[in-house]
Design a protein around this motif. Sequence first.
Motif, PDB file in Angstrom:
ATOM      1  N   UNK A 106      11.473 -10.110 -24.526  1.00 27.92           N
ATOM      2  CA  UNK A 106      11.963  -9.633 -23.088  1.00 27.92           C
ATOM      3  C   UNK A 106      12.459  -7.976 -22.412  1.00 27.92           C
ATOM      4  N   UNK A 107      10.448  -7.571 -22.697  1.00 21.23           N
ATOM      5  CA  UNK A 107      11.016  -6.160 -22.509  1.00 21.23           C
ATOM      6  C   UNK A 107      10.088  -5.881 -21.009  1.00 21.23           C
ATOM      7  N   UNK A 108      10.604  -4.882 -19.587  1.00 14.65           N
ATOM      8  CA  UNK A 108       9.403  -4.764 -19.025  1.00 14.65           C
ATOM      9  C   UNK A 108       8.929  -3.525 -19.736  1.00 14.65           C
ATOM     10  N   UNK A 109       7.213  -4.134 -18.942  1.00 18.48           N
ATOM     11  CA  UNK A 109       5.994  -3.338 -20.100  1.00 18.48           C
ATOM     12  C   UNK A 109       6.010  -1.897 -18.817  1.00 18.48           C
ATOM     13  N   UNK A 110       6.457  -2.399 -17.502  1.00 20.19           N
ATOM     14  CA  UNK A 110       6.409  -0.939 -16.969  1.00 20.19           C
ATOM     15  C   UNK A 110       4.985  -1.163 -15.843  1.00 20.19           C
ATOM     16  N   UNK A 111       3.737  -1.939 -16.784  1.00 22.29           N
ATOM     17  CA  UNK A 111       2.830  -1.915 -15.707  1.00 22.29           C
ATOM     18  C   UNK A 111       2.597  -3.499 -15.422  1.00 22.29           C
ATOM     19  N   UNK A 112       2.507  -3.550 -14.121  1.00 19.60           N
ATOM     20  CA  UNK A 112       2.928  -4.921 -12.908  1.00 19.60           C
ATOM     21  C   UNK A 112       0.947  -5.228 -12.414  1.00 19.60           C
ATOM     22  N   UNK A 113       0.822  -6.555 -13.388  1.00 14.63           N
ATOM     23  CA  UNK A 113      -0.188  -6.508 -12.949  1.00 14.63           C
ATOM     24  C   UNK A 113       0.148  -7.954 -11.605  1.00 14.63           C
ATOM     25  N   UNK A 114      -0.770  -7.304 -10.309  1.00 16.28           N
ATOM     26  CA  UNK A 114      -0.436  -8.327  -9.292  1.00 16.28           C
ATOM     27  C   UNK A 114      -2.136  -9.309  -9.272  1.00 16.28           C
ATOM     28  N   UNK A 115      -1.549 -10.390  -8.964  1.00 16.18           N
ATOM     29  CA  UNK A 115      -3.422 -10.865  -8.590  1.00 16.18           C
ATOM     30  C   UNK A 115      -3.708 -12.013  -7.211  1.00 16.18           C
ATOM     31  N   UNK A 116      -3.958 -11.014  -6.744  1.00 21.14           N
ATOM     32  CA  UNK A 116      -3.827 -11.528  -5.247  1.00 21.14           C
ATOM     33  C   UNK A 116      -5.558 -11.657  -4.446  1.00 21.14           C
ATOM     34  N   UNK A 117      -5.766 -12.492  -3.406  1.00 20.81           N
ATOM     35  CA  UNK A 117      -7.702 -12.588  -3.323  1.00 20.81           C
ATOM     36  C   UNK A 117      -7.494 -11.648  -1.815  1.00 20.81           C
ATOM     37  N   UNK A 118      -8.480 -10.891  -1.393  1.00 21.79           N
ATOM     38  CA  UNK A 118      -8.226  -9.661  -0.404  1.00 21.79           C
ATOM     39  C   UNK A 118      -7.812 -11.690   0.876  1.00 21.79           C
ATOM     40  N   UNK A 119      -9.192 -12.204   0.526  1.00 21.30           N
ATOM     41  CA  UNK A 119      -9.215 -13.343   1.164  1.00 21.30           C
ATOM     42  C   UNK A 119      -8.291 -13.851   2.442  1.00 21.30           C
ATOM     43  N   UNK A 120      -7.187 -14.131   1.443  1.00 19.15           N
ATOM     44  CA  UNK A 120      -6.465 -14.670   2.068  1.00 19.15           C
ATOM     45  C   UNK A 120      -5.189 -13.661   2.343  1.00 19.15           C
ATOM     46  N   UNK A 121      -5.303 -12.395   2.046  1.00 21.33           N
ATOM     47  CA  UNK A 121      -4.653 -11.724   2.226  1.00 21.33           C
ATOM     48  C   UNK A 121      -5.039 -10.869   3.454  1.00 21.33           C
ATOM     49  N   UNK A 122      -6.159 -11.233   4.476  1.00 17.68           N
ATOM     50  CA  UNK A 122      -6.635 -10.899   5.787  1.00 17.68           C
ATOM     51  C   UNK A 122      -6.157 -12.055   6.737  1.00 17.68           C
TER      52      UNK A 122
END
Length: 219
Positions: A106-122
């Motif tokens: 139940x602890x926020x680790x402070x590191x956030x991993x975000x996965x999104x592919x650049x192709x979609x985000x274009x």
Amino acid sequence: MDPSKWIDVTSESFKYSLDHFVIPSHYQKDVSSILIPHGIIMDRIEKLAKLIVEDSKGPLVICCVLKGGHQFFADLVNEIKKCNTVLGQSVPLSLEFIKVRSYHNDVSTGTVSISLTDEECQDWKNKNLLIVEDIIDTGNTMVKLLHKLQEFQPASVRVASLLLKKTPKSNGYVPNYVGFAIPDEFVVGYALDYNEYFRDLDHICIISEHGKEAYAIKN
Ligand code: HPA
Ligand code: MG
């Protein structure tokens, strides 16, 4: 969203006894009370959808923050589609998914991993984004995600979070749409998890010490 428009369930009187609603028997000992019954969640989402449609002038790209946001996202999109057929005004939608992970037990680790592919985000350049999240707790995940999204030059970014935790650990971030303000306790259910457990529980509940212990990752 103005705090007067949230439903504040931080007072003790909002905790329902487990006897009052049906809980899957495999979780009986793992939650201590029910904070938001499933029916109230659904009624609240109907209202959030209406507010979002009223504020939207053009097409919306709705981004689901996985995994916890998936249930809220599915129900919110359904309600927005209903508004599209009855409110006279209709908003074209496209749907996207982002995966974010930051919690251990139940602890926020402070590191956030975000996965999104650049192709979609274009495709997000000059688009109006609506980010759909299950909970804002410390606010760190959302602030990092919003920072990252700016790289894609969207026209606008709004955030809808079903829950906003009132915690001294908050960085002050407040989303545009909030379903419920909740107390500073770890909640599970309605797709919110504790180490991947409890996603199969419909009501939003407060985890018990027994539940924290039973599903803890030990290392
Ligand atoms: N429950 C589940 N997931 C969470 C919480 C919580 O209270 N806070 C941040 N992620
Ligand atoms: Mg989670």
